[in-house]
Design a protein around this motif. Structure first.
Motif, PDB file in Angstrom:
ATOM      1  N   SER A 125       0.747  -1.237   0.040  1.00  0.00           N
ATOM      2  CA  SER A 125       0.079  -0.081  -0.135  1.00  0.00           C
ATOM      3  C   SER A 125       0.816   1.267  -0.050  1.00  0.00           C
ATOM      4  O   SER A 125       0.252   2.458   0.371  1.00  0.00           O
ATOM      5  CB  SER A 125      -0.958   0.067   1.106  1.00  0.00           C
ATOM      6  OG  SER A 125      -1.891  -1.091   1.224  1.00  0.00           O
ATOM      7  N   ARG A 127       3.203   4.325  -1.881  1.00  0.00           N
ATOM      8  CA  ARG A 127       2.648   5.139  -3.157  1.00  0.00           C
ATOM      9  C   ARG A 127       4.305   5.666  -3.596  1.00  0.00           C
ATOM     10  O   ARG A 127       5.099   6.023  -2.917  1.00  0.00           O
ATOM     11  CB  ARG A 127       1.897   6.311  -2.529  1.00  0.00           C
ATOM     12  CG  ARG A 127       0.591   5.682  -2.043  1.00  0.00           C
ATOM     13  CD  ARG A 127      -0.140   6.825  -1.093  1.00  0.00           C
ATOM     14  NE  ARG A 127      -0.505   7.964  -1.538  1.00  0.00           N
ATOM     15  CZ  ARG A 127      -1.030   8.967  -1.134  1.00  0.00           C
ATOM     16  NH1 ARG A 127      -1.253   8.932   0.157  1.00  0.00           N
ATOM     17  NH2 ARG A 127      -1.605  10.105  -1.845  1.00  0.00           N
ATOM     18  N   VAL A 211      -0.056   3.162  -6.697  1.00  0.00           N
ATOM     19  CA  VAL A 211      -0.146   2.410  -5.447  1.00  0.00           C
ATOM     20  C   VAL A 211       0.541   0.996  -5.446  1.00  0.00           C
ATOM     21  O   VAL A 211      -0.010   0.447  -6.572  1.00  0.00           O
ATOM     22  CB  VAL A 211      -1.312   2.399  -4.870  1.00  0.00           C
ATOM     23  CG1 VAL A 211      -1.583   1.783  -3.403  1.00  0.00           C
ATOM     24  CG2 VAL A 211      -1.965   3.837  -4.908  1.00  0.00           C
TER      25      VAL A 211
END
Length: 280
Positions: A125, A127, A211
């Motif tokens: 998760s 970025r 992501v």
């Protein structure tokens, strides 16, 4: 061939380079905030754009490609940069929460391999923001800036490249609407605000955020036929009595006939019929 780190440092020390640093750095802060308590990596030559993240982030590290060269950063402080191979970044898996790539893809010999390495060291998760020269922007056609070298990208091309590396694009924006000439640097703010509304297709850079998503993969079973050899003769266990089959079931008529043929008491007494042994 990558631009030398000295050329990049010289550009960002110029008025036009400082304007580019302010415009792109603002976009990064708008998306990520101050990255409080997060681990951040600046990949390529992204150190001019992560200075605002250092006070709140837990760790800010920079990695610069070997073909480009490396410089000490930040100035006057302990060094936070390292020289790295693009296809083998010297970091553990899932280490960074945020990764900023600037001057990384355009001159890379294998952009897909570089992004796969980004995905490897990006936390689940996590970025990543990738900034590249826009294919139809004026900055890609001026070799006096670092964005005029290498391969520019359209938004669609950049998205496809990220998906090939198992990174899912989550948003994108444009930056650098000022012309890539020195006198325009002083009016960079006005060009930025007007250009985003009036001529967005002429932006100099495309910034795309992606992501990393980790999914649990369950193995799928597959049917397979197994040939089992059946022995012709199955040996009986040693010492075991042979198993006899049950006698065939007789009808009621046959039973009556058998009982009728049984010798009577008079026949037994007379010595006719079966011989019976007395029980002990």
């Amino acid at each position: 061939m990558r631009r030398d780190v000295l050329e990049l440092r010289e550009f960002y020390a110029s008025p036009l380079g400082r304007a580019a640093r302010d415009m792109v750095g603002r976009k990064v802060v708008e998306v990520w905030g101050d990255a409080r308590g997060l681990d951040v990596l600046a990949l390529g030559y992204a150190t001019p754009f992560v200075g605002a993240l250092r006070p709140a982030a837990r760790r800010v590290t920079a990695a610069m490609p070997a073909q480009q060269g490396v410089e000490l950063w930040p100035a006057g402080e302990p060094n936070l940069t390292c020289l790295a191979d693009e296809d083998a970044l010297p970091f553990a898996n899932a280490l960074f929460d945020r990764i900023l790539c600037v001057h990384a893809l355009e001159e890379s010999p294998d952009p897909a391999a570089l992004l796969r390495e980004v995905g490897r060291i990006l936390a689940p998760s996590g970025r990543v923001i990738v900034a590249v020269a826009a294919r139809n922007g004026p900055w890609a056609n001026v070799e006096a800036t670092p964005f005029g070298h290498g391969r520019p990208y359209s938004r669609r091309q950049l998205g496809e490249l990220l998906r090939e590396a198992d990174l899912e694009p989550s948003g994108w924006t444009r930056a650098l609407y000022a012309p890539p000439i020195s006198w325009a640097a002083r009016w960079a703010e006005g060009f930025e605000s007007a250009g985003s509304r009036l001529w967005p297709q002429f932006a100099g850079l495309v910034l795309m955020e992606a992501v990393k998503q980790a999914f649990a993969v369950k193995p799928r079973g597959a049917r397979a036929r197994v040939r089992v050899a059946r022995p012709l003769l199955a040996p009986a266990p040693a010492g075991a009595a042979p198993v006899s089959q049950a006698p065939p079931r007789r009808s009621s008529q046959s039973l009556l006939e058998a009982s009728a043929e049984r010798p009577s008491v008079q026949d037994i007494a007379a010595g006719r019929g079966h011989n019976w042994e007395p029980s002990s």
